[in-house]
Design an enzyme around this catalytic site. Sequence first.
Site, PDB file in Angstrom:
ATOM      1  N   PHE A   2      58.203   7.625  89.553  1.00  0.00           N
ATOM      2  CA  PHE A   2      57.343   8.591  90.210  1.00  0.00           C
ATOM      3  C   PHE A   2      57.044   9.737  89.236  1.00  0.00           C
ATOM      4  O   PHE A   2      57.541   9.736  88.108  1.00  0.00           O
ATOM      5  CB  PHE A   2      58.027   9.126  91.473  1.00  0.00           C
ATOM      6  N   SER A  42      57.948   0.827  97.177  1.00  0.00           N
ATOM      7  CA  SER A  42      58.816   1.993  97.063  1.00  0.00           C
ATOM      8  C   SER A  42      58.036   3.266  97.373  1.00  0.00           C
ATOM      9  O   SER A  42      56.940   3.461  96.849  1.00  0.00           O
ATOM     10  CB  SER A  42      59.392   2.093  95.641  1.00  0.00           C
ATOM     11  N   CYS A  49      64.007   7.501  96.539  1.00  0.00           N
ATOM     12  CA  CYS A  49      63.232   6.259  96.527  1.00  0.00           C
ATOM     13  C   CYS A  49      63.754   5.325  97.608  1.00  0.00           C
ATOM     14  O   CYS A  49      64.912   4.908  97.577  1.00  0.00           O
ATOM     15  CB  CYS A  49      63.343   5.596  95.149  1.00  0.00           C
ATOM     16  N   THR A  51      62.809   1.813 100.242  1.00  0.00           N
ATOM     17  CA  THR A  51      62.031   0.574 100.282  1.00  0.00           C
ATOM     18  C   THR A  51      61.422   0.360 101.652  1.00  0.00           C
ATOM     19  O   THR A  51      62.125   0.419 102.672  1.00  0.00           O
ATOM     20  CB  THR A  51      62.934  -0.631  99.934  1.00  0.00           C
ATOM     21  N   ALA A  69      70.873   3.848 103.401  1.00  0.00           N
ATOM     22  CA  ALA A  69      72.205   3.252 103.417  1.00  0.00           C
ATOM     23  C   ALA A  69      73.290   4.299 103.187  1.00  0.00           C
ATOM     24  O   ALA A  69      73.013   5.486 102.978  1.00  0.00           O
ATOM     25  CB  ALA A  69      72.283   2.160 102.351  1.00  0.00           C
ATOM     26  N   HIS A 107      65.925   8.707  92.141  1.00  0.00           N
ATOM     27  CA  HIS A 107      67.361   8.539  92.393  1.00  0.00           C
ATOM     28  C   HIS A 107      67.995   9.926  92.389  1.00  0.00           C
ATOM     29  O   HIS A 107      68.392  10.436  91.331  1.00  0.00           O
ATOM     30  CB  HIS A 107      67.994   7.652  91.319  1.00  0.00           C
ATOM     31  N   THR A 152      59.095  23.491  87.303  1.00  0.00           N
ATOM     32  CA  THR A 152      59.557  24.037  86.037  1.00  0.00           C
ATOM     33  C   THR A 152      60.618  25.094  86.312  1.00  0.00           C
ATOM     34  O   THR A 152      60.432  25.973  87.163  1.00  0.00           O
ATOM     35  CB  THR A 152      58.394  24.670  85.258  1.00  0.00           C
TER      36      THR A 152
END
Length: 203
Positions: A2, A42, A49, A51, A69, A107, A152
Amino acid sequence: MFTGIVTDIGEIVSFTPTAQGQLHRLRIACSYDQSTIADGASIACNGVCLTVVASGVAGGKTWFEVDTAAETLALTTAKSWKLGTRLNLERALKIGDELGGHIVAGHADGIATIVSREDLPDMARFKLSTTRELARFIATKGSITLDGVSLTINTVEDVTFSVLIIPHTLDVTTIGGWKAGSEVNIEVDLMARYAARLTEMTV
């Protein structure tokens, strides 16, 4: 992959805990064209991220479903998501897309806590704190992803850092609703992580 450029704000419209609470099935309403959302795609939700396991249209509004999960629930703010929670959304990067932010894996590394919010003319400055483990990857003028938004870094002091949010970002993301005490997902810059690892291996 991404870029940290949010393309929509979704809302959780269905929340179903399964597997003794170790898995949550979420249905998220959004403005994306349902025909472009494939099962297995995704989508970054507040920087995480996830699914797509199903999608459809209800009441003229597109929805998609994802599972969060145990590890995601343990390490990110997903543990506190509920019906009505608004989420920054970003579709996965396609070859040829403009890289408007920075390279983001989706992640999340952990959580940052908002220490303070300072409202300025048309802008807002946030001071946040995180763990010492993650703080070592944070540097002034470097990139960071907070709740899926590429930002930033303005200043850094020990385990705290600040970011200045422009009007456009306040308008098109959930950042406008941030307040002191809130928790946000944090993903440190991938390049900073590799640089730190290289330094460790050459010492």
